[in-house]
Design a protein around this motif. Structure first.
Motif, PDB file in Angstrom:
ATOM      1  N   GLY A  25      19.547  33.970  21.605  1.00  0.00           N
ATOM      2  CA  GLY A  25      20.320  33.131  20.702  1.00  0.00           C
ATOM      3  C   GLY A  25      21.771  33.558  20.597  1.00  0.00           C
ATOM      4  N   THR A  26      22.094  34.758  21.101  1.00  0.00           N
ATOM      5  CA  THR A  26      23.460  35.284  21.051  1.00  0.00           C
ATOM      6  C   THR A  26      24.222  34.870  22.304  1.00  0.00           C
ATOM      7  OG1 THR A  26      22.663  37.191  19.801  1.00  0.00           O
ATOM      8  CG2 THR A  26      24.832  37.385  20.823  1.00  0.00           C
ATOM      9  N   ALA A  27      25.501  34.553  22.135  1.00  0.00           N
ATOM     10  CA  ALA A  27      26.377  34.238  23.267  1.00  0.00           C
ATOM     11  C   ALA A  27      27.676  35.013  23.116  1.00  0.00           C
ATOM     12  CB  ALA A  27      26.661  32.748  23.348  1.00  0.00           C
ATOM     13  N   VAL A  28      28.250  35.430  24.242  1.00  0.00           N
ATOM     14  CA  VAL A  28      29.493  36.188  24.238  1.00  0.00           C
ATOM     15  C   VAL A  28      30.429  35.611  25.304  1.00  0.00           C
ATOM     16  CG1 VAL A  28      30.566  38.432  24.665  1.00  0.00           C
ATOM     17  CG2 VAL A  28      28.421  38.313  23.395  1.00  0.00           C
ATOM     18  N   LEU A  29      31.642  35.275  24.882  1.00  0.00           N
ATOM     19  CA  LEU A  29      32.696  34.861  25.806  1.00  0.00           C
ATOM     20  C   LEU A  29      33.446  36.107  26.251  1.00  0.00           C
ATOM     21  CD1 LEU A  29      34.411  32.627  27.167  1.00  0.00           C
ATOM     22  CD2 LEU A  29      35.830  32.625  25.094  1.00  0.00           C
ATOM     23  N   ILE A  30      33.520  36.340  27.561  1.00  0.00           N
ATOM     24  CA  ILE A  30      34.125  37.551  28.127  1.00  0.00           C
ATOM     25  C   ILE A  30      35.495  37.228  28.710  1.00  0.00           C
ATOM     26  CG2 ILE A  30      33.835  39.411  29.792  1.00  0.00           C
ATOM     27  CD1 ILE A  30      30.800  38.795  29.717  1.00  0.00           C
ATOM     28  N   LEU A  31      36.503  38.011  28.298  1.00  0.00           N
ATOM     29  CA  LEU A  31      37.870  37.814  28.770  1.00  0.00           C
ATOM     30  C   LEU A  31      38.320  39.056  29.542  1.00  0.00           C
ATOM     31  CD1 LEU A  31      39.433  36.369  25.482  1.00  0.00           C
ATOM     32  CD2 LEU A  31      38.195  35.155  27.273  1.00  0.00           C
ATOM     33  N   PRO A  32      38.336  39.009  30.874  1.00  0.00           N
ATOM     34  CA  PRO A  32      38.808  40.158  31.651  1.00  0.00           C
ATOM     35  C   PRO A  32      40.288  40.422  31.388  1.00  0.00           C
ATOM     36  CG  PRO A  32      37.638  38.558  33.030  1.00  0.00           C
ATOM     37  CD  PRO A  32      37.906  37.893  31.726  1.00  0.00           C
ATOM     38  N   GLY A  33      40.670  41.688  31.541  1.00  0.00           N
ATOM     39  CA  GLY A  33      42.077  42.047  31.417  1.00  0.00           C
ATOM     40  C   GLY A  33      42.802  41.963  32.743  1.00  0.00           C
ATOM     41  N   GLY A  34      44.036  42.503  32.742  1.00  0.00           N
ATOM     42  CA  GLY A  34      44.867  42.469  33.935  1.00  0.00           C
ATOM     43  C   GLY A  34      46.326  42.253  33.615  1.00  0.00           C
ATOM     44  N   ALA A  35      46.743  42.660  32.415  1.00  0.00           N
ATOM     45  CA  ALA A  35      48.156  42.622  32.013  1.00  0.00           C
ATOM     46  C   ALA A  35      48.751  41.220  32.036  1.00  0.00           C
ATOM     47  CB  ALA A  35      49.001  43.576  32.872  1.00  0.00           C
ATOM     48  N   TYR A  36      47.917  40.205  31.898  1.00  0.00           N
ATOM     49  CA  TYR A  36      48.355  38.809  31.977  1.00  0.00           C
ATOM     50  C   TYR A  36      49.016  38.503  33.323  1.00  0.00           C
ATOM     51  CZ  TYR A  36      47.449  37.858  27.001  1.00  0.00           C
ATOM     52  OH  TYR A  36      46.854  37.653  25.777  1.00  0.00           O
ATOM     53  N   GLY A  37      48.693  39.345  34.330  1.00  0.00           N
ATOM     54  CA  GLY A  37      49.229  39.102  35.669  1.00  0.00           C
ATOM     55  C   GLY A  37      48.127  38.853  36.687  1.00  0.00           C
ATOM     56  N   PHE A  38      46.906  39.287  36.375  1.00  0.00           N
ATOM     57  CA  PHE A  38      45.723  39.047  37.198  1.00  0.00           C
ATOM     58  C   PHE A  38      44.509  39.199  36.294  1.00  0.00           C
ATOM     59  CE2 PHE A  38      46.585  43.600  37.448  1.00  0.00           C
ATOM     60  CZ  PHE A  38      45.341  44.160  37.227  1.00  0.00           C
ATOM     61  N   LEU A  39      43.337  38.883  36.821  1.00  0.00           N
ATOM     62  CA  LEU A  39      42.088  39.083  36.101  1.00  0.00           C
ATOM     63  C   LEU A  39      41.262  40.129  36.834  1.00  0.00           C
ATOM     64  CD1 LEU A  39      41.097  35.353  35.367  1.00  0.00           C
ATOM     65  CD2 LEU A  39      42.377  36.933  33.900  1.00  0.00           C
ATOM     66  N   ALA A  40      40.839  41.174  36.111  1.00  0.00           N
ATOM     67  CA  ALA A  40      39.933  42.182  36.679  1.00  0.00           C
ATOM     68  C   ALA A  40      38.534  41.571  36.678  1.00  0.00           C
ATOM     69  CB  ALA A  40      39.993  43.468  35.865  1.00  0.00           C
ATOM     70  N   TRP A  41      38.289  40.722  37.654  1.00  0.00           N
ATOM     71  CA  TRP A  41      37.229  39.732  37.591  1.00  0.00           C
ATOM     72  C   TRP A  41      35.818  40.309  37.518  1.00  0.00           C
ATOM     73  CZ3 TRP A  41      36.818  35.250  35.773  1.00  0.00           C
ATOM     74  CH2 TRP A  41      35.765  34.392  36.123  1.00  0.00           C
ATOM     75  N   ASP A  42      35.549  41.364  38.260  1.00  0.00           N
ATOM     76  CA  ASP A  42      34.180  41.894  38.278  1.00  0.00           C
ATOM     77  C   ASP A  42      33.980  43.021  37.268  1.00  0.00           C
ATOM     78  OD1 ASP A  42      35.891  43.487  39.735  1.00  0.00           O
ATOM     79  OD2 ASP A  42      34.696  43.482  41.572  1.00  0.00           O
ATOM     80  N   ILE A  43      34.837  44.034  37.293  1.00  0.00           N
ATOM     81  CA  ILE A  43      34.617  45.216  36.462  1.00  0.00           C
ATOM     82  C   ILE A  43      34.719  44.905  34.974  1.00  0.00           C
ATOM     83  CG2 ILE A  43      37.018  46.017  36.452  1.00  0.00           C
ATOM     84  CD1 ILE A  43      35.951  48.863  36.735  1.00  0.00           C
ATOM     85  N   GLU A  44      35.510  43.891  34.605  1.00  0.00           N
ATOM     86  CA  GLU A  44      35.649  43.500  33.204  1.00  0.00           C
ATOM     87  C   GLU A  44      35.171  42.065  32.965  1.00  0.00           C
ATOM     88  OE1 GLU A  44      39.467  46.415  32.205  1.00  0.00           O
ATOM     89  OE2 GLU A  44      39.780  44.261  32.306  1.00  0.00           O
ATOM     90  N   GLY A  45      34.433  41.549  33.941  1.00  0.00           N
ATOM     91  CA  GLY A  45      33.978  40.168  33.827  1.00  0.00           C
ATOM     92  C   GLY A  45      32.541  39.975  34.268  1.00  0.00           C
ATOM     93  N   THR A  46      32.342  39.709  35.549  1.00  0.00           N
ATOM     94  CA  THR A  46      31.020  39.300  36.024  1.00  0.00           C
ATOM     95  C   THR A  46      29.975  40.405  35.908  1.00  0.00           C
ATOM     96  OG1 THR A  46      31.666  39.870  38.306  1.00  0.00           O
ATOM     97  CG2 THR A  46      31.998  37.587  37.595  1.00  0.00           C
ATOM     98  N   LYS A  47      30.371  41.662  36.130  1.00  0.00           N
ATOM     99  CA  LYS A  47      29.398  42.752  36.013  1.00  0.00           C
ATOM    100  C   LYS A  47      28.962  42.946  34.556  1.00  0.00           C
ATOM    101  CE  LYS A  47      30.747  45.436  40.097  1.00  0.00           C
ATOM    102  NZ  LYS A  47      31.231  46.746  40.601  1.00  0.00           N
ATOM    103  N   VAL A  48      29.889  42.772  33.644  1.00  0.00           N
ATOM    104  CA  VAL A  48      29.549  42.846  32.222  1.00  0.00           C
ATOM    105  C   VAL A  48      28.610  41.694  31.865  1.00  0.00           C
ATOM    106  CG1 VAL A  48      30.459  42.841  29.874  1.00  0.00           C
ATOM    107  CG2 VAL A  48      31.758  43.955  31.702  1.00  0.00           C
ATOM    108  N   ALA A  49      28.897  40.516  32.413  1.00  0.00           N
ATOM    109  CA  ALA A  49      28.058  39.339  32.150  1.00  0.00           C
ATOM    110  C   ALA A  49      26.636  39.547  32.645  1.00  0.00           C
ATOM    111  CB  ALA A  49      28.674  38.105  32.806  1.00  0.00           C
ATOM    112  N   GLU A  50      26.489  40.124  33.815  1.00  0.00           N
ATOM    113  CA  GLU A  50      25.154  40.362  34.363  1.00  0.00           C
ATOM    114  C   GLU A  50      24.376  41.331  33.476  1.00  0.00           C
ATOM    115  OE1 GLU A  50      25.963  41.695  38.290  1.00  0.00           O
ATOM    116  OE2 GLU A  50      26.486  39.687  39.047  1.00  0.00           O
ATOM    117  N   TRP A  51      25.059  42.335  32.954  1.00  0.00           N
ATOM    118  CA  TRP A  51      24.393  43.299  32.080  1.00  0.00           C
ATOM    119  C   TRP A  51      23.955  42.630  30.776  1.00  0.00           C
ATOM    120  CZ3 TRP A  51      25.103  45.519  27.240  1.00  0.00           C
ATOM    121  CH2 TRP A  51      24.341  46.660  26.986  1.00  0.00           C
ATOM    122  N   LEU A  52      24.828  41.840  30.178  1.00  0.00           N
ATOM    123  CA  LEU A  52      24.477  41.137  28.949  1.00  0.00           C
ATOM    124  C   LEU A  52      23.341  40.145  29.178  1.00  0.00           C
ATOM    125  CD1 LEU A  52      28.029  40.436  27.498  1.00  0.00           C
ATOM    126  CD2 LEU A  52      26.330  41.986  26.542  1.00  0.00           C
TER     127      LEU A  52
END
Length: 311
Positions: free
Chosen positions: A71-98
Motif C-alpha cells: 500500500g506504500t508508494a515512494v517517488l524516487i528522485l536521483p541526484g546529479g547536481a541538476y546537470g545529470f541524473l545518477a540513474w541507477d545508483i540513486e534511482g533504479t537500484k533503489v527502486a528494485e530494493w523497495l
C-alpha cells in the motif's frame, strides 16, 4: 525432468516479475515551459560507478510494481547536481530494493534546467516532480496504493527537489490537475538544502543561473520555506560529506522542529557523498544501514506495514 523445467520456468517468470516496470510519460503533449528541442537528444553514459542520464526532454516515470503491494508508494528522485541524473545508483537500484519490500517504487526522469530548450528553467524540475506525484495518486487504485502512504525520496540535488516538492507543493496553478502533488512523507539523503555557499554551488548554479535575485535564492533555500504543513521528514547525511556539507540537513531538520513537524536526522560517521543504494559489499560503514533505518521509520510512523506485503 519435466518438473525441473517447470520449476526453472516459474523461477524465471518470478524474477522477471520482480524487476518488471512500466514507463509513463508525464505529459501527453509537449511538457510545460519547453522550447523547440528537436535537436536535443537524451543520452545515457555508463561510468565506473553509475550511469548518467542527460539532456532529458521527455520526462517520464518508471514504475516498479511489487508482487504483493503493502500500500506504500515512494517517488524516487536521483541526484546529479541538476546537470545529470545518477540513474541507477540513486534511482533504479533503489527502486528494485523497495519493490522487493512490497513498496511501489516510481523513479522520475525529470528535466534538467537548461536555457537551450526550456523557459523558466528554475521551476521545470519542480513542475515535473509535482506532476509525477499527481500521476501516482491518479493510479493509486490500479497500483494498489494507499493515498495516505505516498512519499518522496531524493538524493543530493534530487533531495533538494524532494524538499522543494515538500514545501512548494501548492505554489502552482492546480486547476489543470486532478490530484494533489503533496507527499505524505519525505526522505532526504545527503540533500542540497541551501542556495548559499554552504549548499552546493554547482547544483544551484545549474538551477538558478549565475545571478539569481535574493527572492529566488530564498525561495530555493528550503530551510526558510518550511511551514506547519510540511510533511514528516527523515534525513540521512554523512558527517564528512565534502560535496554537500551536513549543515544542509541540520538546517532543514532544525527548521522542521521549529514548526513542530515530526522529523529525524541520522548523521553517519562513515560514508561519503553519493553512496546511493549503498550495495557495494567492499565498502563498510554505518551509512549502509540507511535503507533498514528508513523502513524502521516508515513502520514506526505507520506509513508502511511489511505484513501487508506478505498477504
Amino acid at each position: 525432468m519435466r518438473g525441473c523445467i517447470l520449476f526453472i520456468s516459474f523461477c524465471f517468470l518470478l524474477c522477471m516479475n520482480v524487476h518488471a516496470q512500466q514507463e509513463y510519460r508525464l505529459w501527453q503533449e509537449n511538457p510545460p515551459h519547453a522550447n523547440d528541442f528537436d535537436t536535443v537528444k537524451e543520452k545515457s553514459i555508463a561510468g565506473p560507478g553509475f550511469t548518467k542520464v542527460m539532456n532529458v526532454t521527455i520526462p517520464s516515470v518508471s514504475v516498479y510494481l511489487p508482487q504483493q503491494p503493502s500500500g506504500t508508494a515512494v517517488l524516487i528522485l536521483p541526484g546529479g547536481a541538476y546537470g545529470f541524473l545518477a540513474w541507477d545508483i540513486e534511482g533504479t537500484k533503489v527502486a528494485e530494493w523497495l519493490q522487493q519490500k512490497g513498496i511501489t517504487a516510481v523513479v522520475l526522469k525529470y528535466r534538467l534546467p537548461n536555457n537551450q530548450y526550456m523557459r523558466k528553467k528554475q521551476i521545470v524540475p519542480l513542475t515535473d516532480a509535482l506532476r509525477a506525484m499527481q500521476i501516482i495518486r491518479q493510479h493509486a487504485n490500479t497500483w494498489q496504493v494507499d493515498t495516505n502512504k505516498i512519499g518522496i525520496l531524493g538524493f543530493s540535488a534530487g533531495g533538494h527537489l524532494a524538499a522543494s516538492v515538500s514545501t512548494h507543493y501548492d505554489d502552482f496553478d492546480g486547476s489543470s490537475y486532478l490530484y494533489s502533488g503533496k507527499p505524505n512523507f519525505s526522505i532526504l539523503v545527503y540533500p542540497v538544502i541551501s542556495s548559499g555557499k554552504l549548499g552546493h554551488p554547482g547544483s544551484m548554479g545549474n538551477l538558478l543561473g549565475k545571478h539569481p535575485s535574493k527572492a529566488v535564492r530564498r525561495y530555493f533555500s528550503l530551510d526558510t520555506q518550511v511551514d506547519e504543513h510540511t510533511p514528516s521528514t527523515l534525513l540521512f547525511h554523512p558527517i564528512h560529506d565534502a560535496t554537500v556539507p551536513v549543515t544542509n540537513s541540520r538546517w532543514y531538520y532544525d527548521a522542521l522542529l521549529r514548526k513542530n513537524i515530526d522529523a529525524m536526522l541520522y548523521e553517519f560517521k562513515d560514508g561519503v557523498h553519493g553512496f546511493g543504494v549503498a550495495d557495494n559489499n567492499e565498502v563498510k560503514g554505518d551509512y549502509r544501514q540507511w535503507k533498514e533505518l528508513m523502513l524502521e521509520w516508515l513502520i514506526k510512523k505507520q506509513f508502511y506495514s511489511p505484513e501487508n506485503s506478505k498477504k
